[in-house]
Write a protein that holds these residues in place. Structure first.
Motif, PDB file in Angstrom:
ATOM      1  N   THR A  87       0.852  -1.120  -0.081  1.00  0.00           N
ATOM      2  CA  THR A  87      -0.003   0.168  -0.017  1.00  0.00           C
ATOM      3  C   THR A  87       0.816   1.314   0.138  1.00  0.00           C
ATOM      4  O   THR A  87       1.999   1.116   0.192  1.00  0.00           O
ATOM      5  N   GLU A  88       0.263   2.417  -0.287  1.00  0.00           N
ATOM      6  CA  GLU A  88       1.007   3.655  -0.180  1.00  0.00           C
ATOM      7  C   GLU A  88       1.255   3.955   1.187  1.00  0.00           C
ATOM      8  O   GLU A  88       0.473   3.922   2.083  1.00  0.00           O
ATOM      9  N   GLY A  89       2.489   4.519   1.530  1.00  0.00           N
ATOM     10  CA  GLY A  89       2.699   4.916   2.764  1.00  0.00           C
ATOM     11  C   GLY A  89       3.367   3.960   3.553  1.00  0.00           C
ATOM     12  O   GLY A  89       4.090   3.026   3.030  1.00  0.00           O
ATOM     13  N   PRO A  90       3.760   4.310   4.798  1.00  0.00           N
ATOM     14  CA  PRO A  90       4.659   3.397   5.806  1.00  0.00           C
ATOM     15  C   PRO A  90       4.065   2.221   6.001  1.00  0.00           C
ATOM     16  O   PRO A  90       3.107   1.856   6.245  1.00  0.00           O
ATOM     17  N   SER A  91       5.017   1.358   6.405  1.00  0.00           N
ATOM     18  CA  SER A  91       4.599  -0.175   6.939  1.00  0.00           C
ATOM     19  C   SER A  91       4.695   0.126   8.326  1.00  0.00           C
ATOM     20  O   SER A  91       4.748   1.095   8.766  1.00  0.00           O
ATOM     21  N   GLY A  92       3.948  -0.696   9.060  1.00  0.00           N
ATOM     22  CA  GLY A  92       3.593  -0.859  10.489  1.00  0.00           C
ATOM     23  C   GLY A  92       5.010  -0.898  11.116  1.00  0.00           C
ATOM     24  O   GLY A  92       5.925  -1.521  10.782  1.00  0.00           O
ATOM     25  N   ILE A  96      10.035  -1.376  20.805  1.00  0.00           N
ATOM     26  CA  ILE A  96      10.161  -2.109  21.888  1.00  0.00           C
ATOM     27  C   ILE A  96      11.187  -1.936  22.608  1.00  0.00           C
ATOM     28  O   ILE A  96      12.488  -1.646  22.136  1.00  0.00           O
ATOM     29  N   VAL A  97      11.157  -2.109  24.044  1.00  0.00           N
ATOM     30  CA  VAL A  97      11.990  -2.023  25.090  1.00  0.00           C
ATOM     31  C   VAL A  97      12.273  -3.187  25.720  1.00  0.00           C
ATOM     32  O   VAL A  97      11.142  -3.914  26.037  1.00  0.00           O
ATOM     33  N   VAL A  98      13.517  -3.830  25.532  1.00  0.00           N
ATOM     34  CA  VAL A  98      13.550  -5.169  26.192  1.00  0.00           C
ATOM     35  C   VAL A  98      14.525  -4.859  27.410  1.00  0.00           C
ATOM     36  O   VAL A  98      15.801  -4.507  27.178  1.00  0.00           O
ATOM     37  N   ASP A  99      14.443  -5.293  28.595  1.00  0.00           N
ATOM     38  CA  ASP A  99      15.274  -5.262  29.632  1.00  0.00           C
ATOM     39  C   ASP A  99      16.091  -6.557  30.114  1.00  0.00           C
ATOM     40  O   ASP A  99      15.942  -7.685  29.212  1.00  0.00           O
ATOM     41  N   ASP A 100      16.963  -6.407  30.907  1.00  0.00           N
ATOM     42  CA  ASP A 100      17.947  -7.469  30.779  1.00  0.00           C
ATOM     43  C   ASP A 100      17.514  -8.782  31.580  1.00  0.00           C
ATOM     44  O   ASP A 100      17.988  -9.881  31.756  1.00  0.00           O
ATOM     45  N   GLU A 101      16.000  -8.581  32.121  1.00  0.00           N
ATOM     46  CA  GLU A 101      15.505  -9.960  32.673  1.00  0.00           C
ATOM     47  C   GLU A 101      14.486 -10.698  31.346  1.00  0.00           C
ATOM     48  O   GLU A 101      14.068 -11.559  31.632  1.00  0.00           O
ATOM     49  N   GLY A 102      14.880  -9.872  30.018  1.00  0.00           N
ATOM     50  CA  GLY A 102      13.920 -10.798  29.097  1.00  0.00           C
ATOM     51  C   GLY A 102      12.647 -10.224  28.792  1.00  0.00           C
ATOM     52  O   GLY A 102      11.838 -10.486  27.746  1.00  0.00           O
ATOM     53  N   GLY A 103      12.190  -9.319  29.747  1.00  0.00           N
ATOM     54  CA  GLY A 103      10.825  -8.627  29.733  1.00  0.00           C
ATOM     55  C   GLY A 103      10.746  -7.346  28.706  1.00  0.00           C
ATOM     56  O   GLY A 103      11.761  -6.935  28.069  1.00  0.00           O
ATOM     57  N   ASN A 104       9.623  -7.220  28.022  1.00  0.00           N
ATOM     58  CA  ASN A 104       9.283  -6.340  27.281  1.00  0.00           C
ATOM     59  C   ASN A 104       8.176  -5.378  27.442  1.00  0.00           C
ATOM     60  O   ASN A 104       7.363  -5.718  27.918  1.00  0.00           O
ATOM     61  N   ALA A 105       8.254  -4.252  26.784  1.00  0.00           N
ATOM     62  CA  ALA A 105       7.280  -3.177  26.531  1.00  0.00           C
ATOM     63  C   ALA A 105       7.103  -2.725  25.065  1.00  0.00           C
ATOM     64  O   ALA A 105       7.980  -2.460  24.620  1.00  0.00           O
ATOM     65  N   ILE A 106       5.972  -2.639  24.671  1.00  0.00           N
ATOM     66  CA  ILE A 106       5.948  -2.488  23.099  1.00  0.00           C
ATOM     67  C   ILE A 106       4.790  -1.546  22.723  1.00  0.00           C
ATOM     68  O   ILE A 106       3.567  -1.486  23.232  1.00  0.00           O
ATOM     69  N   VAL A 107       5.103  -0.544  21.868  1.00  0.00           N
ATOM     70  CA  VAL A 107       4.015   0.396  21.291  1.00  0.00           C
ATOM     71  C   VAL A 107       4.205   0.068  19.732  1.00  0.00           C
ATOM     72  O   VAL A 107       4.936   0.033  19.078  1.00  0.00           O
ATOM     73  N   VAL A 108       2.737  -0.199  19.249  1.00  0.00           N
ATOM     74  CA  VAL A 108       2.578  -0.553  17.808  1.00  0.00           C
ATOM     75  C   VAL A 108       1.975   0.754  17.133  1.00  0.00           C
ATOM     76  O   VAL A 108       0.900   1.083  17.575  1.00  0.00           O
ATOM     77  N   VAL A 109       2.493   1.042  15.950  1.00  0.00           N
ATOM     78  CA  VAL A 109       2.242   1.920  15.030  1.00  0.00           C
ATOM     79  C   VAL A 109       1.644   1.067  13.782  1.00  0.00           C
ATOM     80  O   VAL A 109       2.372   0.818  13.016  1.00  0.00           O
ATOM     81  N   PRO A 110       0.206   1.084  13.420  1.00  0.00           N
ATOM     82  CA  PRO A 110      -0.163   0.092  12.554  1.00  0.00           C
ATOM     83  C   PRO A 110       0.280   0.540  11.116  1.00  0.00           C
ATOM     84  O   PRO A 110       0.660  -0.677  10.446  1.00  0.00           O
ATOM     85  N   GLY A 111       0.464   1.599  10.799  1.00  0.00           N
ATOM     86  CA  GLY A 111       0.939   1.813   9.450  1.00  0.00           C
ATOM     87  C   GLY A 111       0.158   1.119   8.504  1.00  0.00           C
ATOM     88  O   GLY A 111      -1.185   1.254   8.239  1.00  0.00           O
ATOM     89  N   ALA A 112       0.628   0.427   7.283  1.00  0.00           N
ATOM     90  CA  ALA A 112      -0.201  -0.193   6.286  1.00  0.00           C
ATOM     91  C   ALA A 112      -1.066  -1.251   6.693  1.00  0.00           C
ATOM     92  O   ALA A 112      -2.108  -1.722   6.362  1.00  0.00           O
TER      93      ALA A 112
END
Length: 297
Positions: A87-92, A96-112
């Protein structure tokens, strides 16, 4: 012959590795940054293909450099991208931030991914040709419902990962065969923090439920049967991003091959345990030979 169709998202994961994730208003210094192809749909497609499934992907990428790389990653992993739109425009993107314990926090920007709000001509016939349809919630809900309905109409098993967690409409649940939440998503859907109680409540809406429990393994529940808890292999996690998608893809392959439920869950857990020992989402997903070796051990 397509064994598995995945209808879902493709994102470029922009991953920062830190000792400890920042709190609100806090700035921390990271030690590494990577761009890794991901998105829950693409991740499940790659996981299933590497686990030995014949996989096709329905979704969208943008007409940018990320889109080209996302398509290439899928194809290199053995996923058919004939139904992956550009599609026209950016991909999704997923930040992601990953810490030393293997945990993560995520913000998703949908894009296409936001353009995938309906099935295109040919998508339903592709779904009808499969044994299983894998769904998630990173594309517009209208397309998820349309995919599930198409699968139900053609007798195709539908496996739904309800992430990101949100209220699920009755027509989607009515067309879902296996619901695959993690324990946090199960709690969000039911208001019950105990996974067994949440699974029991979810059985009022769908015939089968698998609640993934991270390092504790998984819980399987089906109408008319006793719940089944399957432990996960003990490993040291490096990055849990994509572990749930690895589990989903491998489970679809195992069930499609006719493995009994316990064996299928153990096989999927072996795949997920390999993925958490490596950084990234799609980059961490194991190949069939690795899964078989871990499962055998």
């Amino acid at each position: 012959m397509t064994d598995i169709v995945v209808l879902g998202s493709t994102n470029m994961d922009l991953v920062a590795y830190v000792e400890k994730a920042p709190q609100r208003g806090e700035t921390v210094t990271g030690r590494e940054f990577r761009t890794i192809p991901g998105g829950k749909g693409a991740n499940q497609a790659i996981a299933a293909a590497r686990a030995g499934g014949a996989v096709s992907m329905i979704g969208a990428v943008g007409n940018d450099a990320f889109g080209s790389r996302l398509r290439s990653c899928l194809e290199t992993s053995g996923v058919d991208t004939g139904h992956l739109r550009t599609t026209e425009g950016p991909s999704g993107t997923a930040h992601i931030v990953v810490d030393d314990e293997g945990g993560n926090a995520i913000v998703v920007v949908p894009g296409a991914n936001g353009t995938v709000d309906h099935l295109l001509p040919g998508d339903e016939s592709l779904i009808a040709s499969a044994g299983s349809l894998l769904l998630q919630l990173e594309i517009p809900l209208a397309a998820v419902v349309a995919g599930a309905r198409a699968a139900r109409a053609h007798g195709v098993r539908t496996i739904l990962t309800p992430a990101p967690a949100r209220p699920l409409p009755p027509d989607l649940l009515d067309a879902t065969d296996l619901l695959l939440p993690n324990e946090h998503e199960a709690a969000a859907l039911t208001g019950l923090t105990d996974p067994r109680q949440a699974a029991t409540a979810l059985l009022e809406r769908v015939p089968e439920v698998v609640v993934t429990l991270g390092a504790a393994g998984s819980l399987y529940a089906a109408r008319g049967a006793e719940p089944l808890t399957v432990p996960a292999p003990r490993v040291t996690a490096v990055d849990s991003t994509g572990a749930g998608d690895t589990f989903a893809g491998a489970l679809a392959v195992a069930l499609g091959e006719g493995r009994p439920v316990r064996a299928a869950l153990e096989w999927a857990a072996a795949a997920a345990s390999l993925s958490v020992q490596r950084p990234g989402a799609s980059a961490s997903m194991p190949h069939r030979s690795e899964i078989e070796a871990r499962y055998a051990s």
